[in-house]
Scaffold this motif. Structure first.
Motif, PDB file in Angstrom:
ATOM      1  N   GLN A 455       0.833  -1.196   0.000  1.00 53.15           N
ATOM      2  CA  GLN A 455       0.000   0.000   0.000  1.00 53.15           C
ATOM      3  C   GLN A 455       0.869   1.247   0.000  1.00 53.15           C
ATOM      4  N   GLN A 456       0.419   2.254  -0.753  1.00 50.26           N
ATOM      5  CA  GLN A 456       1.177   3.497  -0.858  1.00 50.26           C
ATOM      6  C   GLN A 456       1.024   4.315   0.424  1.00 50.26           C
ATOM      7  N   GLN A 457       2.145   4.814   0.942  1.00 50.59           N
ATOM      8  CA  GLN A 457       2.160   5.630   2.147  1.00 50.59           C
ATOM      9  C   GLN A 457       2.823   6.969   1.817  1.00 50.59           C
ATOM     10  N   TYR A 458       2.473   8.016   2.590  1.00 56.23           N
ATOM     11  CA  TYR A 458       2.995   9.347   2.295  1.00 56.23           C
ATOM     12  C   TYR A 458       3.425  10.061   3.574  1.00 56.23           C
ATOM     13  N   ILE A 459       4.486  10.861   3.454  1.00 53.37           N
ATOM     14  CA  ILE A 459       4.917  11.758   4.523  1.00 53.37           C
ATOM     15  C   ILE A 459       5.089  13.142   3.902  1.00 53.37           C
ATOM     16  N   LEU A 460       4.469  14.145   4.490  1.00 49.56           N
ATOM     17  CA  LEU A 460       4.591  15.520   4.007  1.00 49.56           C
ATOM     18  C   LEU A 460       5.424  16.314   5.007  1.00 49.56           C
ATOM     19  N   TYR A 461       6.658  16.605   4.632  1.00 48.45           N
ATOM     20  CA  TYR A 461       7.542  17.410   5.477  1.00 48.45           C
ATOM     21  C   TYR A 461       7.339  18.886   5.150  1.00 48.45           C
ATOM     22  N   MET A 462       7.209  19.702   6.178  1.00 44.00           N
ATOM     23  CA  MET A 462       7.062  21.145   6.005  1.00 44.00           C
ATOM     24  C   MET A 462       8.257  21.824   6.658  1.00 44.00           C
ATOM     25  N   TRP A 463       9.199  22.247   5.830  1.00 45.51           N
ATOM     26  CA  TRP A 463      10.486  22.763   6.306  1.00 45.51           C
ATOM     27  C   TRP A 463      10.468  24.276   6.335  1.00 45.51           C
ATOM     28  N   GLN A 464      10.835  24.822   7.481  1.00 47.28           N
ATOM     29  CA  GLN A 464      10.940  26.270   7.627  1.00 47.28           C
ATOM     30  C   GLN A 464      12.195  26.571   8.435  1.00 47.28           C
ATOM     31  N   VAL A 465      12.612  27.813   8.405  1.00 52.38           N
ATOM     32  CA  VAL A 465      13.854  28.168   9.077  1.00 52.38           C
ATOM     33  C   VAL A 465      13.669  28.349  10.561  1.00 52.38           C
ATOM     34  N   ASN A 520      -5.279  17.182   0.318  1.00 45.31           N
ATOM     35  CA  ASN A 520      -6.539  16.820  -0.345  1.00 45.31           C
ATOM     36  C   ASN A 520      -6.300  15.890  -1.527  1.00 45.31           C
ATOM     37  N   LYS A 521      -5.244  16.174  -2.277  1.00 47.99           N
ATOM     38  CA  LYS A 521      -4.942  15.382  -3.470  1.00 47.99           C
ATOM     39  C   LYS A 521      -4.736  13.921  -3.122  1.00 47.99           C
ATOM     40  N   TYR A 522      -4.178  13.679  -1.930  1.00 47.59           N
ATOM     41  CA  TYR A 522      -3.911  12.301  -1.513  1.00 47.59           C
ATOM     42  C   TYR A 522      -4.905  11.826  -0.449  1.00 47.59           C
ATOM     43  N   ASN A 523      -6.109  12.443  -0.443  1.00 44.90           N
ATOM     44  CA  ASN A 523      -7.228  12.016   0.413  1.00 44.90           C
ATOM     45  C   ASN A 523      -6.879  12.004   1.890  1.00 44.90           C
TER      46      ASN A 523
END
Length: 928
Positions: A455-465, A520-523
């Motif tokens: 099954q496809q899994q996803y991690i969304l990293y949000m990088w800021q300073v 949203n794109k990846y539900n």
């Protein structure tokens, strides 16, 4: 002096009485599991397993829990529980028994003092289905639970949604309120009444408690039914059961009472004290306040750690005298009294080398001597567990989530990567050739995808300073985002909180919007990870394969020329491609460190500087990183052999950190789970001890602290306010932690049903299908409330013999399982003959008083107990009805003759009609 002499006399009395029983611990098992004893006539009497969780308010108990840790090491916890009405003698005897049991087990167990209603999370974790408080105690007729004993009549008042308690109360409607749940137990049948203001989690916990009573005390042979308060008309048969036993339900019940326990935590800091006895006087000497360090604890002494007044912990040094170690609990109680803390303050006593996880968390750093960690390596003081940086076996990581959690790696970082930068408020995909290059003037979103179990899994990293306080003007943007999708709330609020050092407010808002768009794109499947510059988690480093470069400022946008610099200095850290990064620092001599590799880049030449403390692997990675950073000629410079041009480029020679690195990594800490809830009307965080997957509450947000990372688990039914407050609380938790935690520790958002192995690995026996096929409250209720079960409950009530004679007058009281003799409810009629429950229909004449003659001394088949003239019921508001009449069931107060005349059907035929048809007939008759 007289008081001290009296105390010594009491202790001597207890000691003599218990020394006569040399076999007190002969039945103590050293195998993992739970063992409980009650103190009866100064002796320890074992409690049978089927009675576990039942506690008499007049007694004291000793509870021993032995657990098997990884590496085949056992740990033990001893609790002594103090009932609300227990005697001083019993409390004293229990305290001494705990001390003796501790010595019998080698002095390593952690001791706890528990007070009824204020039990520690650790104690409550042993009784997942809740605690039952029973009236009385040994002196009032204690009797062990007998499986399949049905001679029972009791009403349990159930409170709590995470930590459940059930207290025996008077069997009467006067005990009920609108906010709690009540279990009416007659032995073969248990009916659960849910207050109209109770929530789904509370109802589920009560059902589990009812099932536990059925299975543990009745051998699975009792029926269970559920009635929803405020909608009793939907359960007519079960309401007959309740009204037969309790009488008519009043029109109004008491208002709900708060589940909150007053917060006993003081506003002062965590403090460490040396407490000792000086010629009979208790001396309290402060040693230090937070942040505490381990070296403050001396093996020759005993210390008290005051956790802001919420708990008091006693640490016993190995070389402390026997008298000091044995008197540790009494010292803690004396300290509580001296500080004027509540008597219910939690007390923990632990020996050196056997400290509890919470105790260790209160210190800035903690190292266990010769500790065997989960990966099987032994570490001495000064060397703390280091994760092997070699290649990962991705299949093993997926097969063993506990390993993935320890390594903080969901896989071997070989998945697919996409990187976006915010450009003109839109997402601009980064050229893969420049992946890994991050500029302080930009906002980035990194999506990592991989497969687990196909099954496809996803991690969304949000990088800021950096992180700055959110600006008030952004709240309007946040509000519109919150409404898009309840389960995306964590992305929206999170993104708005993260502001780059050089990023504009518009870019930050756009980053939030684009994060929602990707989610949203990846539900809603991606796990969101908050990443702060310089605090990148292990997996984030690994996905860029040793080419992660962080520029102090500027931008990577195409066509934009960054300001020229005479020299740029990069610090390179790492030993292989999975853990290496280069970070730009100020090009000054003070930025150097003997422990690392640095690249100094000028217009004409680049210097690769090797500090004396770096090793061969670090040098190799420095060389590889220099090829990415610069195409100029590289000149290798060893520390101490720098040419003059090197120092000129740095603005002159100066001092820098030149101490050799002490071989030390982040200490291993036990994970801790907290519930973040607003269910009681105010936001609060409560720790869950000995946690499991079942403790993840779908109605709440849960915080999992693994020290290197914080996870915020978002339940599908949690409120947006809880998610928002949980994030604020997570940041406050780090900022105010007594151990001086790093406020930029990564915070990872995990949605229910999309948990990565780095999260699930901290739980034993994780069930990936729990959320798709688990037993919800509604499912459990439907299983219990089938027609067969309800019919059986009615038969059980009809066949139950309840004695009309008052308790004490011929043995007519009722003994609850594991409990003393209990009096029947006052002012209620109980019959010895089964037929009296459901008398045969009669043809009464209407009395002048307005009450049907058939109601003079018997109960109707409806269980209402009284029949009224129809004129007193027809078209009457609740306030106009006779006292005690339930306005939702007026038909129950009609005689059989009046019932048929008014509704044109018999009572039996009426019950067989569908609900809508029943309501229609009642409306036409004026009694709806």
């Amino acid at each position: 002096m007289e008081a001290k002499s009296e105390r010594r006399s009491e202790r001597s009395k207890f000691s003599r009485m218990m020394n006569e029983n040399n076999n007190a611990f002969k039945n103590v098992r050293r195998k993992p599991g739970l063992q409980i004893w009650t103190v009866n006539k100064m002796q320890m009497d074992p409690v049978p397993p089927q009675a576990f969780g039942n506690f008499f308010e007049g007694d004291c108990y000793i509870v021993l829990y032995i657990s098997e840790n990884k590496g085949s090491r056992q740990s033990a916890d001893i609790h002594y529980w103090v009932g609300r009405t227990s005697s001083q003698d019993e409390q004293g005897a229990a305290a001494i028994y705990v001390t003796q049991l501790d010595e019998y087990l080698g002095g390593s167990p952690v001791q706890y003092r528990e007070v009824q209603g204020y039990e520690s999370p650790r104690f409550r974790s042993y009784f997942k289905n809740g605690l039952i408080y029973k009236k009385g105690g040994v002196a009032s007729g204690f009797n062990h639970v007998e499986t399949n004993a049905y001679n029972v009549l009791r009403l349990l008042h159930v409170k709590g949604r995470k930590d459940v308690t059930a207290t025996e109360v008077e069997v009467s409607w006067s005990s009920f309120n609108k906010g709690d749940i009540f279990l009416l137990d007659i032995g073969k049948a248990i009916v659960q009444w849910n207050g109209p203001q109770s929530n789904r989690r509370e109802k589920l916990k009560a059902v589990l408690l009812a099932q536990d009573i059925r299975d543990r005390e009745r051998g699975g042979r009792a029926q269970i039914g559920v009635v929803e308060g405020g909608d009793e008309r939907s359960s007519p048969e079960l309401m007959k059961f309740l009204t037969t036993v309790l009488g008519p339900k009043p029109a109004q019940l008491k208002e709900a009472t708060s589940d909150d326990v007053p917060d006993s935590a003081q506003k002062n800091s965590v403090r460490l004290y040396h407490v000792y006895d000086n010629s009979g006087n208790l001396v309290i000497q402060e040693v230090a306040k937070q942040p505490l360090t381990q070296d403050l604890l001396k093996s020759s002494d005993c210390f008290i750690l005051d956790n802001k007044g919420s708990s008091v912990m006693v640490w016993k040094g190995k070389k402390a005298s026997k008298e000091e170690r044995q008197g540790a609990m009494n010292r803690a109680l004396s300290y509580i009294k001296a500080k004027k803390y509540p008597a219910s303050t939690t007390v923990e006593v632990m020996a050196e080398g056997a400290e509890s996880a919470i105790f260790k968390h209160l210190f800035k750093s903690w190292t266990d001597r010769d500790q065997t960690q989960g990966l099987g390596t032994t570490h001495n003081v000064g060397k703390i567990a280091k994760v092997d940086d070699g290649k990962f076996d991705v299949m093993e990581l997926h097969a063993r989530p506990e390993l993935a959690a320890q390594y903080r790696m969901v896989d071997d970082a070989s998945g697919d990567v996409k990187v976006w930068c915010i450009e003109n408020l839109e997402l601009a995909e980064i050229d893969p050739k420049t992946y890994g290059q991050f500029y302080g003037g930009d906002c980035y979103l990194v999506l990592y995808s991989y497969k687990r179990a196909g099954q496809q899994q996803y991690i969304l990293y949000m990088w800021q300073v950096s992180v700055k306080p959110i600006h008030a003007s952004l709240f309007s943007i946040s509000s519109c985002f919150w409404k898009t999708d309840k389960h995306l709330q964590c992305v929206n609020f999170f993104s708005l909180l993260l502001q780059g050092r050089h990023a504009t407010s518009d870019e930050i808002a756009a980053s939030a919007f684009q994060a929602v768009s990707i989610d949203n794109k990846y539900n809603g499947a991606p796990v969101q990870v908050r990443v702060v510059m310089g605090k990148e988690p292990r997996h984030f480093l690994a996905i860029f394969k040793g080419k992660l470069i962080i520029f102090e400022g500027g931008t990577g946008r195409p066509g934009v020329v960054n300001p020229a610099k005479d020299a740029r200095l990069f610090q390179v850290r790492g030993t292989n491609e999975l853990n290496t990064k280069a970070t730009e620092v100020v090009a000054r001599a003070a930025s150097l460190s003997s422990n690392d590799v640095f690249l100094l880049k000028t217009d004409n030449i680049s210097y690769l500087w090797y500090g004396k403390g770096c090793n061969g692997d670090e040098r190799e990675m420095g060389k590889a990183m220099s090829d990415v950073l610069s195409r100029h000629e590289k000149r290798v410079v060893m520390e101490g052999q720098e040419p003059a041009e090197f120092w000129i480029a740095l603005g002159g020679k100066g001092s820098y950190a030149s101490d050799r690195r002490f071989e030390r990594e982040e200490p291993l800490h036990s994970p801790r789970l907290f519930e973040c809830s607003n269910q009681t009307g105010r936001f609060k965080i409560t720790e869950v001890d000995d946690f499991a997957q079942c403790d993840l509450d779908e109605d709440d947000v849960m915080l999992l602290d693994t020290w290197e990372e914080l996870f915020l688990w978002i339940g599908n039914s949690s409120y947006e306010y809880e998610t928002k407050e949980a994030l604020n609380s997570a940041r406050d938790y780090l900022r105010t932690h007594p151990a001086g935690r790093d406020p930029d520790t990564p915070i990872i958002f995990v949605k229910q049903g999309y948990e990565p192995p780095t999260f699930t690995g901290w739980f034993n026996a994780w069930d990936p299908h729990k959320w798709s096929g688990g037993n919800s409250y509604e499912e459990m209720k439907n299983k219990l409330s089938d027609s067969t079960s309800i019919t059986q409950i009615t038969l059980d009530l009809k066949n139950t013999k309840l004695n009309k004679t008052p308790a004490g007058g011929g043995g007519g009281g009722y003994r609850a399982p594991g409990g003393p003799l209990t009096s029947p409810p006052p002012n209620k009629a109980y019959f010895q003959d089964e037929t009296d429950f459901f008398p045969r229909p009669s043809s009464p004449t209407r009395p002048q008083s307005g009450m049907s003659s058939s109601s003079a001394s018997s109960l109707s088949s409806s269980g209402a107990g009284k029949f009224f003239d129809p004129e007193l019921l027809i078209n009457k508001t609740p306030d106009e009805l006779p006292e005690g009449v339930d306005p939702t069931q007026k038909e129950d107060y009609l005689s059989d003759l009046d019932f048929e005349n008014l509704l044109s059907t018999t009572r039996a035929d009426f019950q067989r009609l569908p609900k809508w048809r029943q309501n229609d007939l009642k409306k036409k008759a004026g009694i709806f």
